[in-house]
Design an enzyme around this catalytic site. Structure first.
Site, mmCIF file in Angstrom:
data_model
loop_
_atom_site.group_PDB
_atom_site.id
_atom_site.type_symbol
_atom_site.label_atom_id
_atom_site.label_comp_id
_atom_site.label_asym_id
_atom_site.label_seq_id
_atom_site.Cartn_x
_atom_site.Cartn_y
_atom_site.Cartn_z
ATOM 1 C CB SER A 133 1.391 65.003 -67.784
ATOM 2 O OG SER A 133 2.559 65.287 -68.533
ATOM 3 C CE1 TYR A 146 1.755 69.943 -65.623
ATOM 4 C CE2 TYR A 146 3.378 68.828 -67.000
ATOM 5 C CZ TYR A 146 2.063 69.171 -66.736
ATOM 6 O OH TYR A 146 1.055 68.751 -67.570
#
Length: 248
Positions: A133, A146
């Site tokens: 990501s 995250y």
């Protein structure tokens, strides 16, 4: 007859994983679909010409090893299983959320990659794709857990590429930015549809799962000597985590 080139996609029951399975099937791969939700996997497998569904939790190492032992070959592994939980600041975040994100985004990738690496190497032309990501490449408020997990996935891919240099296995990292799927934001906000919708509010065209799947399939189908080390893909409206054009 030569066995069909085989691709394993984790997190294949929805979103980017399911879209990637469809794209690689179009490219002629025999698909091995991996996720926890067997019903969804079987429905997807029924759509594809040569596909098998395997219900698996990638954080369960014994189950992962048994899965790997059941395969006759593996040419491509797409480590896609992952996800985010919560947007709490570091000061008040629940350590259980951080642990869960690390387990699936980092240790899940490690488990499946380690288990299938012998087969990928034996193929003579293996490819590992880690779907990380842009969170693994830049921080933002409320994203600490995250970001940390996806940074771990990024570092895993980068280190593995160094360690496999000279072996017949490519290591590719695809780092998507804002992607609108049915489940990512909804899971992050624990089913709160209003909060999930807010993420994409005013953004005319966030990425779709198909956009990312196209990118993955393109990278996988480059000639064997071409390695796409890292490809960051964002919608035009997103310049960074903190700069997104939203229509008023």
């Amino acid at each position: 007859m030569t066995a069909a080139r085989t691709a394993v996609v984790t997190g294949a029951s929805s979103g980017i994983g399911a879209a990637t399975a469809r794209k690689l099937a179009e490219a002629g791969y025999r698909m091995i679909l991996v996720a926890r939700r067997k019903d969804r996997l079987e429905a997807l497998a029924a759509e594809l010409p040569h596909a098998e569904a395997y219900a698996l939790d990638v954080t369960d190492r014994a189950a992962v090893d048994a899965f790997a032992a059941s395969l006759d070959r593996c040419d491509v592994l797409v480590d896609n299983a992952g996800g985010a939980l919560g947007t709490d600041p570091v000061a008040t975040a629940d350590p259980a959320d951080w642990r869960a994100m690390y387990e699936v985004n980092v240790l899940g990738v490690l488990n499946v990659t380690q288990a299938l690496l012998p087969a990928l190497t034996a193929s003579g032309d293996g490819t590992v794709v880690v779907v990380s990501s842009t969170a693994g490449h830049g921080t933002y408020e409320g994203g600490g857990g995250y970001v940390a997990a996806k940074h771990g996935a990024h570092v895993l891919a980068e280190t593995l590429r160094l360690e496999l240099c000279g072996q017949p296995v490519r290591v590719i990292e695809i780092a998507p930015g804002m992607v609108r799927t049915d489940e990512f934001a909804l899971t992050r906000f624990r089913g709160d549809e209003a909060k999930a919708a807010k993420v994409y509010e005013g953004v005319a065209e966030p990425l779709t799962a198909d956009d990312v799947a196209d990118t993955i399939a393109w990278a996988v189908t480059r000639p064997a000597h071409v390695n796409i080390d890292l490809l960051v893909v964002r919608p035009r409206a997103q310049a960074s985590h903190t700069k997104v054009h939203r229509a008023r």
